[in-house]
Design an enzyme around this catalytic site. Structure first.
Site, PDB file in Angstrom:
ATOM      1  N   ASP A 264       0.780  -1.136   0.001  1.00 31.71           N
ATOM      2  CA  ASP A 264      -0.153   0.030  -0.087  1.00 31.71           C
ATOM      3  C   ASP A 264       0.748   1.201  -0.006  1.00 31.71           C
ATOM      4  O   ASP A 264       2.105   1.212   0.243  1.00 31.71           O
ATOM      5  CB  ASP A 264      -0.984  -0.019   1.070  1.00 31.71           C
ATOM      6  CG  ASP A 264      -2.152   0.997   0.849  1.00 31.71           C
ATOM      7  OD1 ASP A 264      -2.089   1.812   0.019  1.00 31.71           O
ATOM      8  OD2 ASP A 264      -3.415   0.834   1.602  1.00 31.71           O
TER       9      ASP A 264
HETATM   10  C1  BGC Z   1      -4.744   3.285  -0.048  1.00 28.88           C
HETATM   11  C2  BGC Z   1      -4.709   2.113  -1.338  1.00 28.88           C
HETATM   12  C3  BGC Z   1      -4.788   2.964  -2.671  1.00 28.88           C
HETATM   13  C4  BGC Z   1      -3.263   3.782  -2.619  1.00 28.88           C
HETATM   14  C5  BGC Z   1      -3.006   4.617  -3.910  1.00 28.88           C
HETATM   15  C6  BGC Z   1      -3.502   4.247  -0.263  1.00 28.88           C
HETATM   16  O1  BGC Z   1      -3.902   5.343   0.707  1.00 28.88           O
HETATM   17  O2  BGC Z   1      -4.960   2.603   1.004  1.00 28.88           O
HETATM   18  O3  BGC Z   1      -5.984   1.674  -1.216  1.00 28.88           O
HETATM   19  O4  BGC Z   1      -4.744   1.994  -3.665  1.00 28.88           O
HETATM   20  O5  BGC Z   1      -3.475   4.842  -1.613  1.00 28.88           O
HETATM   21  O6  BGC Z   1      -3.918   5.615  -4.049  1.00 28.88           O
END
Ligand code: BGC
Length: 738
Positions: A264
């Site tokens: 993540d």
């Molecule tokens: C989120 C993810 C997301 C990523 C990219 C993170 O803050 O938890 O689900 O895909 O950002 O935007």
């Protein structure tokens, strides 16, 4: 002349043969992918391999430019393809060709209980991602709904591991037919947003294997997902993005996952763990651990220079980089270098139709009482009876694709409930906003002055006095501390003074249809006074049209709840204990309800839910006949066929979801009263009967034995419950496992 021509032809032939002979294996898409991976790997330097393993911009990771191997482009996910942002900032890139179709939130998809809906959803969103030249779509999400306060439940598929498993697989398969990798998130146990970056989750192995892992397992084994996103939180003291148990042992060894683990954004914290514990691509890290990145360089990532140095001086085995690079190359061949992939399509009428159809199948009719004994139920709306219909509530006109965090969408079209109802009922519609919640913001809430709150409320109550029918469209929204990433909800009740507003309206006009838009259950203190309640989720681009079609009866509602709605927060298992269970002490938390998540808790502890898991009404009625069992006993290799006739006893066509639960009353370990093991959604014409068939095998009877560390079924008696919800049970039949 002729001779010269023949000579030239021969030369050209030779030249093309020699060119062909020189085509490296990795560029030859007639060769098996594994051979291409090996070949490409053998041509790469250590530096090139390491470069594959981390971001080069906010949403891309490098390829191998020298070898013509392209970079990977990623995008959120999971409800539409996010707008383009800048290379190294979250700011909008300012493109004007990136407004997408918003598909319904995944809770709505799960509420369809229809894998065909997942398939058309996956196909359409995959086509949008492909058209936008994305190689990886960051979704779908399958974290289990543990608490109604989790700010991200709307991006997931509910509280039941079986339902989520069945629903996630077609989404993944269809996305990937476009040559776009699904990235199933957030693996694992990211079941709350509060302290998500560091909270250490403690839970039993049974809860891990029985509740929180099955949907990920199905994504890998049945869905064949090409990538998976690690979660922000920790398990057993190790961050999930580089967690040996989750990644090396369970995902890669036990499930034989051959794809990439992507962090993540900002989920990596340590080079050693990232190198050794199964992480493949690091995204979104900050160099200094703060949210400022002015001095930032992508080469400072944990899996960049520090990793390269460690590989060179022997701190980390070279096998780790070869494994990571092979997985990434495999994903590149499946996506960015896949010459067979289709071109995709974007914001097409077909995609809007998919968005509408999924929304129409996912909207749940929670309640539809008779107003009094002489009058029929309020829904579907019989407009001929009304001169004035008041549409009230901010969600009738607010864009609900805005906010929410990374799932935010820039949409080309979003039909609001107010617009659709105006189109449907014309001048009969009067409108009042009723309440105001401020701008959709990620980490901040606008203060709404008391005068504004009061004047909006008074206006709505005055208008309700003149109206014959009130359609209230409220619920939560995508603001900070609502259904939004990075924070949890702070109350279970409706926000923005809605309860006072609703009570005020009900006093002057009890003829109310309540439409709740949310990805979460909410407290309903006014429940007894509201005759009709619809759970409409976040339905996306076609929100208003889908809702209006349900309200007017053009579409007969057929969604059922993918999670329980407790009456009060402490009726939910996670909230029945002290703060260590939820939200934790900021360092760690303990899942004290263990395997009794959602309806498993309500059932086993005999705490009725306000609206149970699997509940949803229709404008028609169904009756269930006698369940017929092919046999009442089976051995481990055997099976039992269960057939149950279901009849539409009303006047209109409708769809019913028949649910089969199994209970194991006597077991050496605690088991929930019953667990969902099969379901089927059937369409029935008025008067029509269909025989619905299910096959029970030993797999439906097993539990995870944490002493033997395996799934086992103990011989003895089991109960089969067939119902139209987890509490509306039409038959209970016993059988024996020999
Ligand atoms: C989120 C993810 C997301 C990523 C990219 C993170 O803050 O938890 O689900 O895909 O950002 O935007």
């Amino acid at each position: 002349m002729k001779k010269k021509f023949i000579y030239a032809l021969a030369l050209a032939g030779l030249f093309s043969v020699s060119l062909k002979a020189q085509t490296p294996i990795y560029l030859d898409d007639n060769k098996p992918i594994e051979e291409r991976v090996k070949d490409a790997l053998s041509r790469m330097t250590l530096e090139e391999k390491v470069k594959l393993c981390h971001a080069q911009s906010k949403f891309s990771s490098a390829g191998v430019p020298r070898l013509g191997i392209p970079e990977l482009w990623m995008s959120d996910g999971p409800h539409g393809v996010r707008e383009e942002i800048q290379w190294n900032s979250w700011a909008d890139a300012g493109w004007t060709n990136d407004s997408c179709t918003a598909f319904p939130a995944l809770t709505c998809l799960a509420a369809t209980w229809n894998p065909e809906m997942s398939a058309i959803y996956g196909k359409a969103i995959g086509e949008e991602a492909r058209y936008r030249k994305k190689d990886v779509l960051l979704g779908p999400g399958v974290n289990i709904y543990r608490t109604p306060l989790n700010g991200r439940n709307f991006e997931y598929m509910g509280e039941d591991p079986y339902l989520a498993s069945i629903m996630v697989v077609p989404y993944i398969k269809e996305v990937q037919k476009n040559g776009v990798a699904a990235c199933v998130k957030h693996y694992a146990l990211n079941n709350q947003e509060l302290w998500r970056g560091h909270i250490d989750v403690e839970l039993s192995d049974r809860a891990l294997y029985e509740i929180y892992l099955p949907a990920f397992k199905a994504s890998v084994i049945e869905g064949g997902t090409w990538s998976i996103m690690g979660a922000y939180n920790k398990l057993h003291g190790e961050h999930c993005c580089h967690n040996d148990l989750l990644l090396n042992q369970i995902l890669k060894r036990d499930w034989k996952f051959d794809g990439c683990v992507i962090t993540d954004w900002g989920g990596a914290h340590d080079t050693r763990e990232a190198a050794l514990n199964g992480l493949d691509i690091e995204m979104g890290s900050y160099t200094n651990g703060l949210t400022s990145e002015s001095e930032f360089t992508y080469d400072d990532y944990y899996l960049a220079t520090p990793y390269r140095k460690g590989l060179k001086d022997g701190t980390y085995p070279l096998s780790t980089i070869d494994d990571k690079a092979s997985r990434i190359l495999r994903m590149i061949f499946r996506t960015a270098m896949n010459r067979q992939r289709p071109w995709g399509s974007f914001t097409s009428e077909e995609h809007y139709k998919v968005a509408r159809t999924v929304a129409e199948e996912g909207i749940v009719l929670l309640k539809n009482n008779l107003v009094d004994k002489k009058k029929p139920a309020l829904l579907p709306i019989d407009a001929s009876k009304y001169n004035k219909i008041l549409v009230v509530g901010e969600n009738a006109s607010r864009s609900l694709t805005q906010g929410g965090g990374s799932s935010v969408l820039k949409v080309k079209k979003e039909v609001s409930p107010l617009e659709a109802l105006q189109m449907m009922y014309g001048d009969k519609i009067i409108h009042a906003k009723g309440y105001e919640s401020g701008r959709p913001m990620y980490s901040h809430v606008d203060e709404i002055p008391t005068e504004v709150v009061e004047s909006l409320r008074n206006e709505a109550i005055e208008k309700a006095k003149e109206a014959d029918l009130v359609i209230y469209v409220g619920g939560l929204n995508k603001n900070h501390q609502q259904d939004c990433e990075a924070a949890d909800r702070i109350t279970f009740g409706l926000p923005f003074g809605q309860n006072e507003l609703i009570e005020g309206i009900l006093k002057v006009n009890p003829n109310m249809v309540m439409v709740l838009m949310s990805g979460n259950a909410v407290e309903m203190p006014w429940i007894k006074s509201v005759p009709a309640i619809v759970q409409a989720w976040y339905p996306g681009s076609e929100a208003g049209n889908a809702l209006a079609n349900i309200l007017c009866g053009k579409i007969n509602p057929s969604g059922k709840l993918p999670f329980s709605f407790p009456s009060k927060l402490t009726d939910n298992g996670a909230h029945a204990f002290d703060e260590l269970s939820y939200p934790g002490d900021s360092i760690k938390q303990i899942y004290k309800e263990d395997i009794l998540v959602g309806y498993r808790w309500h059932d086993t502890k005999k705490i009725p839910a306000l609206f149970p898991f699997g509940h949803g009404l229709s404008y028609t009625t169904f009756t269930y006949g006698k369940a017929v069992f092919s046999t009442k006993s089976m051995d481990r290799k055997g099976k039992i066929e269960v057939t149950i006739p279901v009849t539409n006893t009303g006047n209109i066509e409708g769809k019913e979801i028949i649910q089969l639960y199994i209970g194991d009353d006597k077991c050496s370990l605690l088991r929930p009263l019953k667990e969902l093991k099969h379901f089927d959604k059937v369409t029935l014409k008025p008067g029509e009967t269909q025989k619905v068939k299910f096959t029970i095998t030993v797999d439906d009877l097993t539990f995870f034995d944490d002493k033997q560390y395996e799934w086992i079924a103990e011989p003895g008696k089991f109960k089969v419950y067939i119902g139209s919800s987890s509490t509306h049970i039409h038959s209970i039949t016993e059988f024996t496992l020999l």
